[in-house]
Design an enzyme around this catalytic site. Sequence first.
Site, PDB file in Angstrom:
ATOM      1  N   TYR A   1       2.761  11.219  80.532  1.00  0.00           N
ATOM      2  CA  TYR A   1       2.930  10.912  79.075  1.00  0.00           C
ATOM      3  C   TYR A   1       2.792  12.083  78.193  1.00  0.00           C
ATOM      4  CZ  TYR A   1       1.488   8.863  74.633  1.00  0.00           C
ATOM      5  OH  TYR A   1       0.969   8.350  73.344  1.00  0.00           O
TER       6      TYR A   1
ATOM      7  N   LYS B   1       6.159  13.593  76.150  1.00  0.00           N
ATOM      8  CA  LYS B   1       5.970  13.769  74.551  1.00  0.00           C
ATOM      9  C   LYS B   1       6.336  15.122  74.139  1.00  0.00           C
ATOM     10  CE  LYS B   1       4.042   9.766  73.343  1.00  0.00           C
ATOM     11  NZ  LYS B   1       5.207   8.807  72.388  1.00  0.00           N
TER      12      LYS B   1
END
Length: 206
Positions: free
Chosen positions: A128, A132
């Site tokens: 994750y 990002k």
Amino acid sequence: MKTAMVLGATGLVGRTLVNILLQDRRYSEVTCLVRKPLQSSQFSDPYNRLKPVVIDFNNLQDYQGYFSVDHVYCCLGTTLKQAGSKSAFRRVDFEYVHIAAQLTRAQRTGSFVWISSVGADAKSSNFYLRVKGELENAIMRMPQLPHAAAVRPSLLLGARSESRTLEDVAQKTAPAWKMLMQGPLKKYRPVHASDVARNMMTRQKW
């Protein structure tokens, strides 16, 4: 007066942001690109400024003309659980946002602000946070997009339409988190969606 466009208007931050923009007299129109018709009950539009447009995000590049506004706010995002796979997650959290930034640049829009995450790092072992971070690098290195800014919230506080376990826990324990997270840890405190939305507005080029 300014015009704005919001992607991800039905999420926690997006919905909050749209309602704030609709009350802000500096904006004459707020366009929202959405997957399906908006529920009017979720928005307060006393000045008739809301302009929802249902689109196919898999063909986002076909809607370039809508990016001809003063400010673009991108609140798109999902979770691995909701997406169902890493590739599906990356499609939303990287590809859609990256294309939105490219379309913003193509239309010479004033500025582009999007939601990233605290801890975003292209070299992170966490998938994750790595996605990002890769997105931040891709957008910030994009030529001819000088006014781009990422907002990096921690766990979000606010009323969601769906349940997210970590955020549900954060809602209940927020006072304790604020007391414990001081100094360098302060950035990891849970944050209210309204604070994130207002932060996004301050990052725009006025």
